[in-house]
Design an enzyme around this catalytic site. Sequence first.
Site, PDB file in Angstrom:
ATOM      1  N   LYS A  77     -31.930 -76.465  61.826  1.00 41.95           N
ATOM      2  CA  LYS A  77     -32.876 -76.548  60.568  1.00 41.95           C
ATOM      3  C   LYS A  77     -33.113 -78.064  60.522  1.00 41.95           C
ATOM      4  CE  LYS A  77     -32.690 -75.652  55.576  1.00 41.95           C
ATOM      5  NZ  LYS A  77     -31.692 -75.138  54.710  1.00 41.95           N
ATOM      6  N   SER A 152     -34.392 -72.608  51.429  1.00 40.38           N
ATOM      7  CA  SER A 152     -35.166 -73.882  52.297  1.00 40.38           C
ATOM      8  C   SER A 152     -35.033 -73.195  53.654  1.00 40.38           C
ATOM      9  CB  SER A 152     -34.461 -75.032  51.994  1.00 40.38           C
ATOM     10  OG  SER A 152     -32.925 -75.178  52.284  1.00 40.38           O
ATOM     11  N   SER A 176     -30.496 -70.989  49.741  1.00 31.34           N
ATOM     12  CA  SER A 176     -31.181 -71.393  50.710  1.00 31.34           C
ATOM     13  C   SER A 176     -31.122 -70.777  51.907  1.00 31.34           C
ATOM     14  CB  SER A 176     -31.312 -72.872  51.118  1.00 31.34           C
ATOM     15  OG  SER A 176     -31.649 -73.450  49.925  1.00 31.34           O
TER      16      SER A 176
END
Length: 471
Positions: A77, A152, A176
């Site tokens: 990520k 996210s 997220s």
Amino acid sequence: MFELHHLTAQEQADWLRRGDVSPTELTEHYLARIERLNPSLGAFTTVTAEAARARAAQVEAGVPRAVALWGLPLGDKDLNARAGVRTTYGSRLFEHYVPEESDEIVRVLDSAGGISLGKTNAPEFGMPSYTESLVAPPARNPYDLDLGAGGSSGGAAVAVAAGLLPVAPGSDGGGSIRIPAAATGLVGLKPSRGRVPSHAGFASLGGLVAPGPIARTVADAAMLLDAMVEGGDYQYATRAPSWDGGALLNAAVRGEGRFEIGVMTTSPWDSAYEISLSDEARAALAVAVDELAVLGHGIEELALEPDDTYGPAFRTIWQAGAANIPADGEQLELLEPLTRWLVDRGRGLGARELGQALSTLTAFERSVIRQFSRVDAVMTPSLALTPRPVGWYSADDPELNFAQQVQYTPYTSFANVSGLPAITLPVAVTETGLPMGVQLIGRPGGEHTLLAIGAQLERRFAWQRRHPPQW
């Protein structure tokens, strides 16, 4: 036509260990798909093809096959630093930043035998629940490219849903992992606070953020979570659970047990914002309730006690967390309007106001655990609405933007505040072909229960066989 990415991550791991496919061959398969499809999807912000090839050769030559993720391609990520690889944190402020050291979670997944193919798309500092930043193209939903993927961990979810990765790590500070997993028809698991000791990126105020897996199947999610748990340094864990290697995967594969499940449509945001549950969300919840009843679980309705303090306190903590973003002076102009608003509000808080918010959320945590204590798990909709269009969130009104995020995702953040494990499961598809899911929230340390129930529902709905039609 069969292709390697049609296999589950577990099946790919089995093929690798048997020698039916090599780490290099599997890496090349995914790199080819990324090269062809990523420009339309926005799953990756940086692709490290040559480093991935070198890593695959290293895994083949010198990493024991017994490690949990031997030869499996993964993505970092873009909130997680990898030494020598551009890490933007979703922000123009770090557009050209190349860290010298890797975050612990990155090192843990490397030690488990994973092969990073690059950085998956994330919004600015992970603050929004959608993945549309000014430093990269938006992460688009592979079920409909006009729709967003949530956030996210939006890029990670897009990569798994579209077959650009077999499984992906994410992080979850208010939903997220679960939000993008739900939007793209995947399984997303936020572990209990302290279950995964490895942390990454900027520190989390209030212990909200937890690393966790995004996957197509419950067992794939458990396999990745086992690797995250096994490799961490427990001297830094908030709560160090007893460890039995492979225990979570075993629970997911066996899928045994009958449990008492509370069904809830209230949220702690109900008094702060107008929350409307879409027909599609209600239908997904209903079909999951029906199947659980058929499976013999106890079902009872449950509602949160009204609490006007949660919304203001959570906003305060979210703003205070943004105050630590390393931007000052002219650098603030590089931040997006929502982030700049959060930073400004956070830096304007006083110690008393912050202390009161932390105390309020601690009391809320204790209250939720008490209210949920009579059941083994609580089920809610994953999202209140269907996946939102790209550009749906206000770009110039931060207050409206925050309200829109809450209205889309009212059921996720309180699991972070209360430190409870939560999993989203893709139980339904709308008439227009969009995935819709339900969320299960467990007791502290209750990942095994969530994985067992998830495995039972997966057998009924067979979502592991679904793929976005065009990918």
